[in-house]
Design a protein around this motif. Structure first.
Motif, PDB file in Angstrom:
ATOM      1  N   GLY A  27       0.703  -1.330  -0.469  1.00 60.76           N
ATOM      2  CA  GLY A  27       0.486  -0.385   0.088  1.00 60.76           C
ATOM      3  C   GLY A  27       0.629   1.343  -0.290  1.00 60.76           C
ATOM      4  N   GLY A  28       2.340   1.225   0.778  1.00 61.01           N
ATOM      5  CA  GLY A  28       2.481   2.444   0.528  1.00 61.01           C
ATOM      6  C   GLY A  28       3.710   2.598  -0.155  1.00 61.01           C
ATOM      7  N   ALA A  29       3.700   1.622  -1.082  1.00 57.75           N
ATOM      8  CA  ALA A  29       4.436   1.546  -2.466  1.00 57.75           C
ATOM      9  C   ALA A  29       4.179   2.345  -3.103  1.00 57.75           C
ATOM     10  N   LEU A  30       2.612   1.545  -3.676  1.00 56.03           N
ATOM     11  CA  LEU A  30       1.281   1.938  -4.819  1.00 56.03           C
ATOM     12  C   LEU A  30       1.031   3.548  -3.719  1.00 56.03           C
ATOM     13  N   GLY A  31       0.900   4.318  -2.547  1.00 58.06           N
ATOM     14  CA  GLY A  31       0.143   4.810  -2.008  1.00 58.06           C
ATOM     15  C   GLY A  31       0.849   6.100  -2.793  1.00 58.06           C
ATOM     16  N   VAL A  32       3.054   5.776  -2.659  1.00 61.52           N
ATOM     17  CA  VAL A  32       4.176   7.229  -3.017  1.00 61.52           C
ATOM     18  C   VAL A  32       3.301   7.262  -4.267  1.00 61.52           C
ATOM     19  N   SER A  33       3.138   6.358  -5.414  1.00 63.31           N
ATOM     20  CA  SER A  33       2.778   6.843  -6.894  1.00 63.31           C
ATOM     21  C   SER A  33       1.006   7.439  -6.709  1.00 63.31           C
ATOM     22  N   LEU A  34       0.998   7.141  -6.300  1.00 63.28           N
ATOM     23  CA  LEU A  34      -0.670   8.097  -6.414  1.00 63.28           C
ATOM     24  C   LEU A  34      -0.591   9.456  -5.714  1.00 63.28           C
ATOM     25  N   ALA A  35       0.702   9.698  -3.812  1.00 65.61           N
ATOM     26  CA  ALA A  35       1.044  10.789  -4.051  1.00 65.61           C
ATOM     27  C   ALA A  35       1.589  12.016  -4.906  1.00 65.61           C
ATOM     28  N   PHE A  36       2.185  10.796  -5.365  1.00 67.34           N
ATOM     29  CA  PHE A  36       3.327  12.445  -6.773  1.00 67.34           C
ATOM     30  C   PHE A  36       2.273  12.883  -7.885  1.00 67.34           C
ATOM     31  N   ILE A  37       0.969  12.236  -8.196  1.00 64.62           N
ATOM     32  CA  ILE A  37       0.168  12.375  -8.794  1.00 64.62           C
ATOM     33  C   ILE A  37      -0.662  13.629  -8.446  1.00 64.62           C
ATOM     34  N   GLY A  38      -0.681  13.019  -7.244  1.00 68.00           N
ATOM     35  CA  GLY A  38      -1.642  14.503  -6.171  1.00 68.00           C
ATOM     36  C   GLY A  38      -0.700  15.576  -5.987  1.00 68.00           C
ATOM     37  N   ASP A  39       0.499  15.186  -6.011  1.00 64.06           N
ATOM     38  CA  ASP A  39       1.716  16.457  -6.708  1.00 64.06           C
ATOM     39  C   ASP A  39       1.758  17.124  -8.210  1.00 64.06           C
ATOM     40  N   TYR A  44      -3.337  18.058  -3.812  1.00 60.57           N
ATOM     41  CA  TYR A  44      -3.305  18.712  -2.208  1.00 60.57           C
ATOM     42  C   TYR A  44      -2.994  20.086  -2.339  1.00 60.57           C
ATOM     43  N   LYS A  45      -2.683  20.635  -2.723  1.00 63.15           N
ATOM     44  CA  LYS A  45      -3.248  22.103  -3.180  1.00 63.15           C
ATOM     45  C   LYS A  45      -4.466  22.879  -3.151  1.00 63.15           C
ATOM     46  N   ALA A  46      -5.441  22.262  -4.146  1.00 60.96           N
ATOM     47  CA  ALA A  46      -6.451  22.459  -3.844  1.00 60.96           C
ATOM     48  C   ALA A  46      -7.524  21.812  -2.636  1.00 60.96           C
ATOM     49  N   ASP A  95      -4.551  20.973   8.407  1.00 60.46           N
ATOM     50  CA  ASP A  95      -3.328  22.254   8.108  1.00 60.46           C
ATOM     51  C   ASP A  95      -2.484  21.720   8.203  1.00 60.46           C
ATOM     52  N   GLU A  96      -2.070  20.499   9.430  1.00 63.99           N
ATOM     53  CA  GLU A  96      -1.066  19.831   9.963  1.00 63.99           C
ATOM     54  C   GLU A  96       0.079  19.424   8.280  1.00 63.99           C
ATOM     55  N   HIS A  97      -0.987  18.480   8.032  1.00 61.56           N
ATOM     56  CA  HIS A  97      -0.530  17.727   6.313  1.00 61.56           C
ATOM     57  C   HIS A  97      -0.957  18.531   5.082  1.00 61.56           C
ATOM     58  N   ALA A  98      -1.398  19.470   4.961  1.00 65.60           N
ATOM     59  CA  ALA A  98      -1.211  20.821   3.968  1.00 65.60           C
ATOM     60  C   ALA A  98       0.271  21.445   4.112  1.00 65.60           C
ATOM     61  N   VAL A  99       0.406  21.586   5.493  1.00 69.80           N
ATOM     62  CA  VAL A  99       2.489  22.505   5.359  1.00 69.80           C
ATOM     63  C   VAL A  99       3.126  21.395   4.816  1.00 69.80           C
ATOM     64  N   ALA A 100       3.608  20.052   4.598  1.00 74.11           N
ATOM     65  CA  ALA A 100       4.357  19.195   4.636  1.00 74.11           C
ATOM     66  C   ALA A 100       4.309  18.560   2.662  1.00 74.11           C
ATOM     67  N   LEU A 101       3.047  18.888   2.921  1.00 74.95           N
ATOM     68  CA  LEU A 101       2.258  18.480   1.283  1.00 74.95           C
ATOM     69  C   LEU A 101       2.196  19.654   0.087  1.00 74.95           C
ATOM     70  N   THR A 102       2.080  20.727   0.464  1.00 76.69           N
ATOM     71  CA  THR A 102       1.615  21.838  -0.044  1.00 76.69           C
ATOM     72  C   THR A 102       2.575  23.473  -0.090  1.00 76.69           C
ATOM     73  N   GLU A 103       3.082  23.180   1.045  1.00 79.28           N
ATOM     74  CA  GLU A 103       3.830  24.578   0.987  1.00 79.28           C
ATOM     75  C   GLU A 103       5.508  24.518   1.001  1.00 79.28           C
ATOM     76  N   GLU A 104       6.156  25.208  -0.265  1.00 79.59           N
ATOM     77  CA  GLU A 104       7.604  24.622  -0.966  1.00 79.59           C
ATOM     78  C   GLU A 104       7.791  24.970  -0.093  1.00 79.59           C
ATOM     79  N   GLU A 105       7.882  26.215   0.593  1.00 77.64           N
ATOM     80  CA  GLU A 105       9.063  26.826   1.805  1.00 77.64           C
ATOM     81  C   GLU A 105       9.313  26.684   2.791  1.00 77.64           C
TER      82      GLU A 105
END
Length: 357
Positions: A27-39, A44-46, A95-105
């Motif tokens: 699940g983690g391996a496939l999830g990383v692939s889908l997370a990259f697509i979401g990125d 995620y930003k939406a 919000d805590e996940h949004a910081v890690a997944l969307t805020e590039e700075e």
């Protein structure tokens, strides 16, 4: 003799526990692939700081197909990346996940890691061949997602640590940089570390060297965008850069990638002024093998197999590896002609060493 054990000779609970771990990894391996697509698609930003959303609303915000978004959301909720309100039938990105997944700075930003993994796994056939034949694979032979992902993944760590803790840990270096010295940043990649230092210390001049021409082109573009006058990027290896004498030489997560680290350090010694210093930032690793049996060690040892060790074997044959212990690094440093080697600070992901006469 049949090596297959009969079921009565094994602990069934241990087998089932192990299978559960394997399924989790699937699940983690496939999830990383889908997370990259979401990125990449802005999913995620939406969702960031937008409150609860339906799959239709996420799809509408991103111009994507609701049918795909629907099960992408299920996957992300199953992995704990997003939350689901069963009563409202809506999803929310905390919000805590949004910081890690969307805020590039943000120093917490990790989405670049999805891109690195996506790039590395494309080298599977080549690496499998290396297992059988003992060959290597140069950094520049990987998919471009590795280069872009590396910039995005390492930049937050540099933003959070370079100026605030790493440079101050090198005795007297901040004062020297403020007064004005010449600095060589070896294996600079897209120039993130070089540019951060150049912005902070306008009286010093920074030279970024890398043997990967596409990365140097990207670094030059970044430098021009910042309108910096005190930074220069050149295509050059760490064992043959030769523009002038330097007061300070830096390696950011790259010394272990080099196929002749002893030769590199010998060249650095020639290029350093008498009181010059080297700062080497290396991935965190245990002093003993078993101290790497943790999540960080798992990631770094995998990166070593897929990228760092192959590059070293392709460019000189001496492979320190990503999880080289302090003792192994010290041997290389001493063989390179330096007497002083000290771990001056660390983070959960990095070790910082001071190297000098």
């Amino acid at each position: 003799m049949n090596n297959t054990m009969v079921s009565s000779e094994i602990n069934v609970q241990k087998v089932e526990d192990f299978l559960g771990r394997v399924i989790t990894d699937f699940g983690g391996a496939l999830g990383v692939s889908l997370a990259f697509i979401g990125d990449q698609l802005g999913l995620y930003k939406a969702m960031a700081y937008a409150g609860p959303l339906t799959s239709e609303e996420v799809a509408d915000r991103t111009g994507t197909s609701e049918r795909y978004v629907r099960e992408w959301l299920i996957n992300q909720a199953a992995g704990g990346y997003i939350e689901y309100d069963a009563k409202a039938r809506k999803y929310m990105l905390p919000d805590e996940h949004a910081v890690a997944l969307t805020e590039e700075e943000s120093p917490y930003y990790v989405a670049g890691g999805f891109q690195i993994i996506n790039g590395l796994i494309k080298a599977e056939d080549r690496i499998k061949s290396n297992f059988l034949k003992g060959g290597g694979m140069k950094w520049g032979e990987h998919h471009h997602d590795l280069f872009d992902g590396t910039e995005r993944f390492f930049k937050p760590s540099y933003l959070g640590n370079l100026l605030n803790s790493w440079l101050p840990a090198i005795n007297g270096m901040v004062n020297k940089l403020e007064s004005g010295i010449a600095v060589a940043d070896l294996g600079c990649g897209h120039g993130v570390s070089t540019i951060l230092m150049a912005e902070a210390f306008p009286k010093s001049h920074f030279f970024g060297f890398d043997n990967h021409e596409p990365s140097i082109k990207k670094a030059r573009t970044h430098g021009k965008e910042k309108k910096l006058k005190n930074v220069t990027f050149q295509v050059s290896g760490a064992a043959d850069f030769n523009s002038q004498q330097f007061d300070f030489i830096t390696f950011f997560d790259c010394l272990h990638d080099m196929g002749d680290p002893v030769g590199v350090l010998k060249h650095c010694k020639k290029m350093l002024r008498k009181d010059g210093v080297i700062m080497a930032v290396e991935p965190m690793a245990g002093r003993k093998t078993e101290e790497n049996f943790n999540p960080v060690g798992r990631v770094y040892s995998a990166a070593s197999v897929l990228c760092c060790t192959p590059n070293a074997l392709a460019t000189g044959g001496y492979a320190l590896g990503t999880v080289a212990a302090d003792e192994e690094l010290e041997k290389v440093v001493k063989n390179g002609g330096f007497k002083h080697f000290k771990r001056v600070t660390e983070t959960p992901f990095n070790r910082v060493f001071e190297i000098k006469e």
